[in-house]
Write a protein that holds these residues in place. Structure first.
Motif, PDB file in Angstrom:
ATOM      1  N   PRO A 147       6.227 -18.239 -23.906  1.00  0.00           N
ATOM      2  CA  PRO A 147       6.016 -17.276 -24.984  1.00  0.00           C
ATOM      3  C   PRO A 147       4.737 -17.467 -25.783  1.00  0.00           C
ATOM      4  CG  PRO A 147       7.845 -18.768 -25.488  1.00  0.00           C
ATOM      5  CD  PRO A 147       7.497 -18.973 -24.058  1.00  0.00           C
ATOM      6  N   PRO A 148       4.137 -18.686 -25.867  1.00  0.00           N
ATOM      7  CA  PRO A 148       2.856 -18.779 -26.578  1.00  0.00           C
ATOM      8  C   PRO A 148       1.756 -17.905 -25.973  1.00  0.00           C
ATOM      9  CG  PRO A 148       3.810 -20.959 -26.319  1.00  0.00           C
ATOM     10  CD  PRO A 148       4.634 -20.018 -25.491  1.00  0.00           C
ATOM     11  N   ALA A 149       1.961 -17.383 -24.755  1.00  0.00           N
ATOM     12  CA  ALA A 149       0.973 -16.459 -24.187  1.00  0.00           C
ATOM     13  C   ALA A 149       0.806 -15.224 -25.064  1.00  0.00           C
ATOM     14  CB  ALA A 149       1.398 -16.045 -22.779  1.00  0.00           C
ATOM     15  N   ARG A 150       1.809 -14.930 -25.912  1.00  0.00           N
ATOM     16  CA  ARG A 150       1.724 -13.768 -26.798  1.00  0.00           C
ATOM     17  C   ARG A 150       0.829 -14.034 -27.996  1.00  0.00           C
ATOM     18  NH1 ARG A 150       8.262 -12.714 -26.227  1.00  0.00           N
ATOM     19  NH2 ARG A 150       8.104 -11.911 -24.090  1.00  0.00           N
ATOM     20  N   ILE A 151       0.769 -15.261 -28.422  1.00  0.00           N
ATOM     21  CA  ILE A 151      -0.120 -15.717 -29.477  1.00  0.00           C
ATOM     22  C   ILE A 151       0.032 -17.229 -29.578  1.00  0.00           C
ATOM     23  CG2 ILE A 151       1.558 -15.429 -31.351  1.00  0.00           C
ATOM     24  CD1 ILE A 151      -0.840 -14.542 -33.135  1.00  0.00           C
ATOM     25  N   PHE A 152      -1.092 -17.921 -29.759  1.00  0.00           N
ATOM     26  CA  PHE A 152      -1.068 -19.356 -30.064  1.00  0.00           C
ATOM     27  C   PHE A 152      -0.909 -20.257 -28.843  1.00  0.00           C
ATOM     28  CE2 PHE A 152       0.192 -23.091 -32.742  1.00  0.00           C
ATOM     29  CZ  PHE A 152      -0.824 -22.988 -33.658  1.00  0.00           C
ATOM     30  N   GLY A 153      -1.560 -19.906 -27.732  1.00  0.00           N
ATOM     31  CA  GLY A 153      -1.546 -20.871 -26.644  1.00  0.00           C
ATOM     32  C   GLY A 153      -1.870 -20.305 -25.285  1.00  0.00           C
ATOM     33  N   THR A 154      -2.375 -21.171 -24.418  1.00  0.00           N
ATOM     34  CA  THR A 154      -2.461 -20.903 -22.983  1.00  0.00           C
ATOM     35  C   THR A 154      -1.915 -22.139 -22.276  1.00  0.00           C
ATOM     36  OG1 THR A 154      -4.705 -21.821 -22.785  1.00  0.00           O
ATOM     37  CG2 THR A 154      -4.515 -19.440 -23.194  1.00  0.00           C
ATOM     38  N   PRO A 155      -1.360 -21.977 -21.071  1.00  0.00           N
ATOM     39  CA  PRO A 155      -0.842 -23.145 -20.353  1.00  0.00           C
ATOM     40  C   PRO A 155      -1.946 -24.152 -20.068  1.00  0.00           C
ATOM     41  CG  PRO A 155      -0.056 -21.104 -19.361  1.00  0.00           C
ATOM     42  CD  PRO A 155      -1.130 -20.727 -20.332  1.00  0.00           C
ATOM     43  N   THR A 156      -1.670 -25.414 -20.301  1.00  0.00           N
ATOM     44  CA  THR A 156      -2.693 -26.444 -20.140  1.00  0.00           C
ATOM     45  C   THR A 156      -2.692 -27.046 -18.733  1.00  0.00           C
ATOM     46  OG1 THR A 156      -1.169 -28.045 -21.139  1.00  0.00           O
ATOM     47  CG2 THR A 156      -2.801 -27.013 -22.585  1.00  0.00           C
ATOM     48  N   THR A 157      -1.538 -27.377 -18.190  1.00  0.00           N
ATOM     49  CA  THR A 157      -1.534 -27.864 -16.800  1.00  0.00           C
ATOM     50  C   THR A 157      -1.709 -26.699 -15.827  1.00  0.00           C
ATOM     51  OG1 THR A 157       0.893 -27.781 -16.647  1.00  0.00           O
ATOM     52  CG2 THR A 157      -0.114 -29.883 -17.306  1.00  0.00           C
ATOM     53  N   MET A 158      -1.438 -25.496 -16.262  1.00  0.00           N
ATOM     54  CA  MET A 158      -1.712 -24.237 -15.562  1.00  0.00           C
ATOM     55  C   MET A 158      -1.186 -24.219 -14.128  1.00  0.00           C
ATOM     56  SD  MET A 158      -2.532 -21.346 -16.305  1.00  0.00           S
ATOM     57  CE  MET A 158      -2.633 -19.893 -15.297  1.00  0.00           C
ATOM     58  N   GLY A 241      -7.825 -24.231 -19.050  1.00  0.00           N
ATOM     59  CA  GLY A 241      -6.577 -23.948 -19.742  1.00  0.00           C
ATOM     60  C   GLY A 241      -6.444 -24.748 -21.025  1.00  0.00           C
ATOM     61  N   THR A 242      -6.857 -26.015 -20.985  1.00  0.00           N
ATOM     62  CA  THR A 242      -6.771 -26.878 -22.165  1.00  0.00           C
ATOM     63  C   THR A 242      -7.753 -26.438 -23.236  1.00  0.00           C
ATOM     64  OG1 THR A 242      -6.091 -28.702 -20.727  1.00  0.00           O
ATOM     65  CG2 THR A 242      -6.806 -29.273 -22.932  1.00  0.00           C
ATOM     66  N   LEU A 243      -8.969 -26.092 -22.840  1.00  0.00           N
ATOM     67  CA  LEU A 243      -9.959 -25.599 -23.802  1.00  0.00           C
ATOM     68  C   LEU A 243      -9.532 -24.262 -24.406  1.00  0.00           C
ATOM     69  CD1 LEU A 243     -13.268 -26.499 -21.939  1.00  0.00           C
ATOM     70  CD2 LEU A 243     -12.542 -27.407 -24.156  1.00  0.00           C
ATOM     71  N   PHE A 244      -9.054 -23.351 -23.553  1.00  0.00           N
ATOM     72  CA  PHE A 244      -8.645 -22.038 -24.036  1.00  0.00           C
ATOM     73  C   PHE A 244      -7.420 -22.136 -24.939  1.00  0.00           C
ATOM     74  CE2 PHE A 244     -10.587 -19.270 -20.408  1.00  0.00           C
ATOM     75  CZ  PHE A 244     -11.848 -19.709 -20.769  1.00  0.00           C
ATOM     76  N   ASP A 245      -6.555 -23.107 -24.674  1.00  0.00           N
ATOM     77  CA  ASP A 245      -5.402 -23.307 -25.544  1.00  0.00           C
ATOM     78  C   ASP A 245      -5.876 -23.586 -26.969  1.00  0.00           C
ATOM     79  OD1 ASP A 245      -2.417 -23.884 -25.908  1.00  0.00           O
ATOM     80  OD2 ASP A 245      -3.300 -25.779 -26.565  1.00  0.00           O
ATOM     81  N   GLY A 246      -6.896 -24.444 -27.095  1.00  0.00           N
ATOM     82  CA  GLY A 246      -7.450 -24.719 -28.415  1.00  0.00           C
ATOM     83  C   GLY A 246      -8.061 -23.484 -29.041  1.00  0.00           C
ATOM     84  N   VAL A 247      -8.769 -22.694 -28.256  1.00  0.00           N
ATOM     85  CA  VAL A 247      -9.385 -21.475 -28.773  1.00  0.00           C
ATOM     86  C   VAL A 247      -8.324 -20.535 -29.326  1.00  0.00           C
ATOM     87  CG1 VAL A 247     -10.701 -19.414 -28.157  1.00  0.00           C
ATOM     88  CG2 VAL A 247     -11.388 -21.633 -27.243  1.00  0.00           C
ATOM     89  N   THR A 248      -7.237 -20.332 -28.566  1.00  0.00           N
ATOM     90  CA  THR A 248      -6.209 -19.381 -28.998  1.00  0.00           C
ATOM     91  C   THR A 248      -5.465 -19.850 -30.240  1.00  0.00           C
ATOM     92  OG1 THR A 248      -4.475 -20.345 -27.578  1.00  0.00           O
ATOM     93  CG2 THR A 248      -5.836 -18.580 -26.638  1.00  0.00           C
TER      94      THR A 248
END
Length: 288
Positions: A147-158, A241-248
């Protein structure tokens, strides 16, 4: 104080159990380190042939603990000017989340098979962990999703893309939609689905079968399969994925979303996020 992660060896198997049932087994520094330590212990255990990763209280994990009780420790620091309010250091964030990814990937790299036992729900950051397992067994009433894909996250191990393929990964990550057990089995995300009351027994019986195969044979076959995915660019995808998680987590929308916890209450904010899809918090199945 009760340990946040329990470790047990029994008849050739190691059982690693996340043990925060009162908090839906949400992930903290102690939980992630406890799982990593358990994997290391199982890998070195001379009598252990395979590993089961699970949660206590009928839940795998509802994801990261977003209530401020994570107890996170710094893994990177360096001289810098005093940051202005709201400033975000992407390198510190990347090192922080990357430290979690490296510990999750101990499951992927473990030379012994690791079976994930998914009960209740496995959400958000918990999927970054459990998708590193070699196989997933799921209770028939469980749900899994990001659900964080909706706001506040992207999968890190992807590992979503590598386990599901392009079409299904987009289907479930662009919207964050949950997968019930039947859907997870149909799209190939999990190996088997069983009634919740039978899941632990079925997982143990399956995992025990690995004891009939030489440990070196298991390790080499696992390494060979995993290497195919490494060659497809898994580590590069995880870096992004880890970098984008921080961005989001540092957009204006994300800041306002977190601020709304104090105004509306955490659970109501989660329900609002999930209301258009009628899943997760809207249905009472858990937090992030």
């Amino acid at each position: 104080m009760t340990a946040p992660v329990l470790y047990e060896e029994r008849h050739g198997l190691a059982f690693i159990t996340i043990n925060r049932p009162e908090k839906k087994n949400t992930l903290t520094e102690a939980v992630i380190q406890g799982v990593a330590d358990g994997i290391d212990r199982a890998a070195a255990g001379g009598e252990t042939r395979a590993v089961v990763l699970r949660g206590s209280g009928g839940v795998f994990s509802a994801g990261y603990d977003l209530t401020g009780g994570g107890g996170w420790t710094a893994v990177f620091d360096a001289p810098r000017p005093e940051p202005r309010p709201g400033a975000w250091d992407p390198v510190r964030d990347w090192q922080f989340m990357g430290h979690n990814v490296r510990r999750f990937m101990k499951i992927w790299e473990c030379p012994k098979p690791v079976i994930g036992q998914v009960e209740g729900w496995a959400l958000g950051g918990a999927t970054d962990m459990v998708l590193c397992c070699d196989q997933l067994f799921m209770a028939d009433d469980a749900v899994i999703g990001y659900p964080p894909a909706r706001i506040f996250g992207t999968p890190t191990t992807m590992l979503w893309i590598y386990r599901l393929g392009l079409e299904r990964a987009k289907q479930f990550l662009l919207t964050g939609s949950q997968l019930d057990a039947a859907t997870a089995a149909r799209v190939g995300l999990v190996s088997e689905v069983h009634p919740a009351a039978e899941l632990a027994e079925r997982v143990e019986a399956h995992t025990r079968r690995f004891c009939q195969i030489p440990a070196n044979q298991l390790a080499l076959n696992k390494l060979l399969i995993n290497q195919a995915y490494e060659n497809m660019g898994l580590r590069t995808t995880q870096l992004l994925g880890t970098l984008f998680d921080g961005v989001t987590r540092h957009t204006e929308e994300a800041y306002r979303w977190v601020e709304s916890f104090a105004e509306q209450g955490f659970r109501e904010v989660i329900r609002e996020r999930d209301r258009p899809w009628a899943d997760y918090g809207e249905r009472g199945t858990g937090d992030p």
